[in-house]
Motif scaffolding. Structure first.
Motif, PDB file in Angstrom:
ATOM      1  N   ILE A 136      -6.987 -36.121 -36.368  1.00 41.98           N
ATOM      2  CA  ILE A 136      -7.141 -34.819 -36.423  1.00 41.98           C
ATOM      3  C   ILE A 136      -5.576 -33.992 -36.581  1.00 41.98           C
ATOM      4  O   ILE A 136      -4.748 -34.256 -36.048  1.00 41.98           O
ATOM      5  CB  ILE A 136      -7.633 -34.063 -35.374  1.00 41.98           C
ATOM      6  CG1 ILE A 136      -9.068 -34.710 -34.937  1.00 41.98           C
ATOM      7  CG2 ILE A 136      -7.948 -32.469 -35.674  1.00 41.98           C
ATOM      8  CD1 ILE A 136      -9.430 -34.251 -33.591  1.00 41.98           C
ATOM      9  N   LEU A 137      -5.609 -33.493 -37.948  1.00 39.01           N
ATOM     10  CA  LEU A 137      -4.399 -32.748 -38.345  1.00 39.01           C
ATOM     11  C   LEU A 137      -4.507 -31.283 -38.076  1.00 39.01           C
ATOM     12  O   LEU A 137      -5.364 -30.568 -38.618  1.00 39.01           O
ATOM     13  CB  LEU A 137      -3.864 -33.141 -39.741  1.00 39.01           C
ATOM     14  CG  LEU A 137      -2.578 -32.479 -40.268  1.00 39.01           C
ATOM     15  CD1 LEU A 137      -1.504 -32.853 -39.344  1.00 39.01           C
ATOM     16  CD2 LEU A 137      -2.438 -32.754 -41.749  1.00 39.01           C
ATOM     17  N   VAL A 138      -4.004 -30.716 -37.364  1.00 40.83           N
ATOM     18  CA  VAL A 138      -3.912 -29.305 -36.889  1.00 40.83           C
ATOM     19  C   VAL A 138      -2.689 -28.395 -37.426  1.00 40.83           C
ATOM     20  O   VAL A 138      -1.789 -28.778 -37.315  1.00 40.83           O
ATOM     21  CB  VAL A 138      -4.062 -28.977 -35.363  1.00 40.83           C
ATOM     22  CG1 VAL A 138      -4.472 -27.672 -34.986  1.00 40.83           C
ATOM     23  CG2 VAL A 138      -4.961 -29.793 -34.736  1.00 40.83           C
ATOM     24  N   LEU A 139      -3.338 -27.588 -38.390  1.00 39.39           N
ATOM     25  CA  LEU A 139      -2.325 -26.825 -38.989  1.00 39.39           C
ATOM     26  C   LEU A 139      -2.189 -25.371 -38.466  1.00 39.39           C
ATOM     27  O   LEU A 139      -3.307 -24.687 -38.222  1.00 39.39           O
ATOM     28  CB  LEU A 139      -2.615 -26.681 -40.452  1.00 39.39           C
ATOM     29  CG  LEU A 139      -1.677 -25.569 -41.510  1.00 39.39           C
ATOM     30  CD1 LEU A 139      -0.287 -26.051 -41.546  1.00 39.39           C
ATOM     31  CD2 LEU A 139      -2.468 -25.379 -42.970  1.00 39.39           C
ATOM     32  N   PHE A 140      -0.918 -24.949 -38.070  1.00 35.06           N
ATOM     33  CA  PHE A 140      -0.814 -23.482 -37.505  1.00 35.06           C
ATOM     34  C   PHE A 140       0.429 -22.837 -38.420  1.00 35.06           C
ATOM     35  O   PHE A 140       1.337 -23.483 -38.855  1.00 35.06           O
ATOM     36  CB  PHE A 140      -0.270 -23.611 -36.211  1.00 35.06           C
ATOM     37  CG  PHE A 140      -1.436 -23.624 -34.976  1.00 35.06           C
ATOM     38  CD1 PHE A 140      -1.922 -22.320 -34.717  1.00 35.06           C
ATOM     39  CD2 PHE A 140      -1.594 -24.811 -34.413  1.00 35.06           C
ATOM     40  CE1 PHE A 140      -3.003 -22.518 -33.709  1.00 35.06           C
ATOM     41  CE2 PHE A 140      -2.584 -25.041 -33.431  1.00 35.06           C
ATOM     42  CZ  PHE A 140      -3.360 -23.600 -33.096  1.00 35.06           C
TER      43      PHE A 140
END
Length: 304
Positions: A136-140
């Motif tokens: 899971i790549l979480v972009l903020f």
């Protein structure tokens, strides 16, 4: 690619037509306590999503709306094609919670690795993602630029309901009364999982500052081994300006709005001093002293 040949653009155009004439009051429907855009989400789709079966090699991209997800999706598509020659044809709305309930049956036919993008909060993700240990790549993106971009999307996109003013939108954003709910609720939840197995956090601002470095980190996270030359080529093709120039070809009429400006600090053109201070206080209350605050570099990007 001509518009009529681009299935993704066609799907987006259909979604926009469903939004035509919808008022702000009728835009949102609530599912398990969170508001979603009624023209593209439904209870039936969410119920089908609960039994969606993720694969171990799925590439899951999580973000809050208007944080750069469509940019990241295109980078990942290029990375997959460059390193494995697997080409993904865009035939569905980019986010797994958007579309008809039958889309998950169609997605079973997609070649691996699939790119699964979503704006869902942590506890709303399909359980199979965790069970099968997909990465899971979480972009903020910093919350002030996120809010500004979200407002422009509403008020610049044909057929999407407009807000009467920035002040009206700001109030809705701060109270989580916008599509996909509260930025801060999503951020607080992910802050608890920054060091989970198979989770990586990346920020919009870091990608803007050094895209080649970001591509390299993302490739390593998902187990790809591009050469230095391939990384540089992906970064050049994936610059925000390059993406913007191809946006209409990929996304149709909404492309120019999805890739509107891409600037860091554009929030300063909308926020009043009082609004800036209100968000500073909210951020401190929710995320002050956390690891996510350090990732976001709030004082660098959100102070005038």
């Amino acid at each position: 690619m001509a518009k009529q040949q681009n299935k993704l653009a066609d799907e987006i155009e259909k979604a926009l037509k469903k939004s035509k004439g919808v008022s702000l009051d009728d835009l949102l429907f609530f599912y398990q306590g969170i508001p979603y855009p009624a023209p593209v989400c439904s209870a039936e789709t969410f119920q089908a999503l609960e039994i969606f079966e993720a694969r171990r090699d799925d590439m899951v991209v999580v973000s809050y709306p208007k944080s750069g997800a469509n940019w990241l999706i295109q980078l990942l598509n290029d990375l997959v094609f460059t390193t494995s020659q697997t080409k993904h044809e865009n035939v569905e709305l980019p986010f797994i919670e958007c579309g008809d309930p039958e889309k998950y049956q169609r997605m079973k036919q997609f070649p691996s690795p699939r790119i699964l993008a979503t704006h869902l909060h942590y506890d709303k993700l399909p359980k199979s993602i965790f069970k099968n240990k997909a990465k899971i790549l979480v972009l903020f993106r910093n919350p002030k630029d996120t809010a500004a971009s979200f407002f422009h999307f509403h008020n610049n996109t044909p057929d999407v309901p407009h807000y009467n003013s920035w002040d009206q939108f700001f109030s809705a954003f701060m109270n989580g009364k916008v599509s996909w709910g509260s930025y801060f609720d999503q951020a607080v939840a992910w802050n608890r999982h920054l060091e989970d197995e198979n989770v990586m956090i990346i920020t919009y601002e870091d990608l803007k500052e050094n895209l080649a470095s970001g591509v390299k980190q993302i490739a390593e996270f998902f187990g790809f081994s591009p050469t230095a030359e391939q990384i540089q080529s992906i970064a050049e093709r994936g610059s925000f300006q390059a993406m913007r120039e191809r946006s209409q070809e990929i996304y149709g009429s909404v492309g120019a709005t999805l890739f509107r400006k891409g600037a860091v600090g554009d929030w300063k053109n909308l926020f009043t001093e009082a609004q800036s201070q209100e968000m500073d206080a909210k951020f401190k209350e929710c995320l002050g002293g956390t690891k996510l605050e350090a990732h976001l570099k709030y004082d660098v990007y959100c102070k005038a």
